[in-house]
Each structure stands twice: as structure tokens, then as C-alpha cells.
Write a protein that holds these residues in place. Structure first.
Motif, PDB file in Angstrom:
ATOM      1  N   VAL A 120       0.303  -1.393  -0.355  1.00  0.00           N
ATOM      2  CA  VAL A 120      -0.167   0.169   0.274  1.00  0.00           C
ATOM      3  C   VAL A 120       0.965   1.398   0.148  1.00  0.00           C
ATOM      4  O   VAL A 120       0.340   2.007  -0.980  1.00  0.00           O
ATOM      5  CB  VAL A 120      -0.977  -0.186   0.727  1.00  0.00           C
ATOM      6  N   HIS A 124       0.897   4.015  -3.025  1.00  0.00           N
ATOM      7  CA  HIS A 124       0.177   5.231  -2.990  1.00  0.00           C
ATOM      8  C   HIS A 124       1.450   6.527  -2.984  1.00  0.00           C
ATOM      9  O   HIS A 124       0.811   6.941  -3.653  1.00  0.00           O
ATOM     10  CB  HIS A 124      -0.241   5.594  -1.780  1.00  0.00           C
ATOM     11  N   TYR A 125       2.695   6.415  -2.274  1.00  0.00           N
ATOM     12  CA  TYR A 125       3.731   7.263  -2.488  1.00  0.00           C
ATOM     13  C   TYR A 125       4.387   7.016  -2.978  1.00  0.00           C
ATOM     14  O   TYR A 125       4.874   7.866  -3.519  1.00  0.00           O
ATOM     15  CB  TYR A 125       4.519   7.387  -0.437  1.00  0.00           C
ATOM     16  N   SER A 130      -3.900   6.550  -5.829  1.00  0.00           N
ATOM     17  CA  SER A 130      -5.445   7.292  -5.131  1.00  0.00           C
ATOM     18  C   SER A 130      -5.625   6.285  -4.004  1.00  0.00           C
ATOM     19  O   SER A 130      -5.447   4.823  -4.379  1.00  0.00           O
ATOM     20  CB  SER A 130      -6.368   7.607  -5.357  1.00  0.00           C
ATOM     21  N   VAL A 131      -6.684   6.111  -2.648  1.00  0.00           N
ATOM     22  CA  VAL A 131      -6.852   5.182  -1.995  1.00  0.00           C
ATOM     23  C   VAL A 131      -8.128   4.239  -2.596  1.00  0.00           C
ATOM     24  O   VAL A 131      -7.801   3.138  -2.378  1.00  0.00           O
ATOM     25  CB  VAL A 131      -7.327   5.718  -1.166  1.00  0.00           C
ATOM     26  N   ILE A 134      -6.227   2.014  -5.366  1.00  0.00           N
ATOM     27  CA  ILE A 134      -5.008   1.013  -4.414  1.00  0.00           C
ATOM     28  C   ILE A 134      -6.255  -0.286  -3.876  1.00  0.00           C
ATOM     29  O   ILE A 134      -6.014  -1.514  -4.036  1.00  0.00           O
ATOM     30  CB  ILE A 134      -4.436   1.058  -2.962  1.00  0.00           C
ATOM     31  N   LYS A 146      -6.969   2.718   4.011  1.00  0.00           N
ATOM     32  CA  LYS A 146      -6.210   3.888   4.669  1.00  0.00           C
ATOM     33  C   LYS A 146      -5.561   3.532   6.280  1.00  0.00           C
ATOM     34  O   LYS A 146      -4.467   4.131   7.150  1.00  0.00           O
ATOM     35  CB  LYS A 146      -7.557   4.301   5.001  1.00  0.00           C
ATOM     36  N   LEU A 149      -1.877   2.655   5.347  1.00  0.00           N
ATOM     37  CA  LEU A 149      -1.180   3.852   5.390  1.00  0.00           C
ATOM     38  C   LEU A 149      -0.841   4.776   6.623  1.00  0.00           C
ATOM     39  O   LEU A 149      -0.005   4.620   6.673  1.00  0.00           O
ATOM     40  CB  LEU A 149      -2.406   4.302   4.365  1.00  0.00           C
TER      41      LEU A 149
END
Length: 167
Positions: A120, A124-125, A130-131, A134, A146, A149
Motif C-alpha cells: 500500500v 500510494h507514495y 489514490s486510496v 489501490i 487507509k 497507510l
């Protein structure tokens, strides 16, 4: 997904467009160049031989990422069964060619995260997904993404603080 053969030009186009991203995802998951290259090769072999029909470019990208993450899990499990010499494994990992000097400790800290959280964080990074994207790719809820993350950020903060004080 329907069935139809993927034309050669589409395969070459997809490889040019997604291979670097898939390699980065695989490398961050596996921590080994050779395994990451094998993973990407396996994914494109599957892409060529499995007869797929994608509804959009995003659907194709999501399929490739999901297939890469799944293949990384397979490779990781296979490698965990084998006996490894820890020192030899550490010599194979060279983040310096992929990350600037100031980001090396971050890449090494990401490698220490549990597999689900690492996937994740990387998507994401490092890949900028985006959430919601993913969540679709990993076939898990947005709240789970979330939470992973959040846990990943906390774990990275702890690992990086510990490293800073050990220097």
C-alpha cells in the motif's frame, strides 16, 4: 473481462508504458533486482498469453499492478521456503541506483514493513495511486487501505527515528 488476443503492438506499447512502474513495485516488494525482473517478465508473459479484454486504460493498468503484486507474493513465499544466507541476500539489494542518497534510509525502512503494508505504501507514495485505485487493485476496502497507510506511516516514523538516533 472478455476474451480476445492482444495484438503485438499493444503488448509493446503496454511494456513501454508500464514496465518501469511494475519493476519499481516488484523491486520494493521483493528487494532483489533479479526477482523483480523475473516478476515483470512473468507478468508480461501472462499478459501475452492470457487472452484479455480491458474496458479502459485504467483497467489494464490495475490488472497489471494487481498481477505484479500477486506474483511478488508468490515469489516471496517461494523464496521464504528456500534457505538463504542473510549476508548474501543483503549484498544483492542496492537501492542506491534507484533512490537518491537522502532517500536510501526511507527505501530501507519501507523494506522492513510487513508485506501488506509495504504494498500500500509503495502504490500510494511511490507510484502516486489514490486510496480508491489501490482499493480496487488490491481488492480490499478503502478503510483497510487507509488503515494500512496510517500504520505504515507510523511504522516508518518509528523506524526512521530509531535509525536517526543510532547514527
Amino acid at each position: 473481462m472478455g476474451r480476445h488476443p492482444v495484438p503485438e503492438k499493444d503488448i509493446a506499447q503496454a511494456y513501454g508504458k508500464y514496465s518501469d512502474m511494475l519493476y519499481r513495485v516488484a523491486f520494493m516488494q521483493l528487494g532483489n533486482r533479479e526477482d523483480a525482473m523475473d516478476c515483470v517478465q512473468d507478468i508480461f508473459m501472462k499478459y501475452m498469453t492470457a487472452v484479455l479484454l480491458f474496458s479502459s486504460e485504467e483497467h489494464e493498468k490495475a490488472w497489471l499492478i494487481r498481477a505484479t503484486v500477486n506474483r511478488c507474493h508468490d515469489i516471496y513465499r517461494k523464496n521464504s521456503i528456500r534457505n538463504h544466507d542473510e549476508l548474501a541476500a543483503a549484498e544483492n539489494v542496492s537501492y542506491s541506483e534507484y533512490f537518491s542518497e537522502d532517500k536510501l534510509s526511507l527505501a530501507e525502512a519501507i523494506e522492513e514493513l510487513p508485506e501488506k503494508i509495504r504494498a500500500v505504501i509503495v502504490l500510494h507514495y511511490l507510484e502516486g495511486l489514490s486510496v480508491e485505485e489501490i482499493s480496487g487493485i488490491l481488492k480490499t476496502g478503502k478503510s483497510a487501505v487507509k488503515m494500512r497507510l496510517s500504520r505504515g506511516r507510523e511504522a516508518l516514523k518509528t523506524l526512521l527515528e530509531k535509525e536517526e538516533f543510532n547514527v
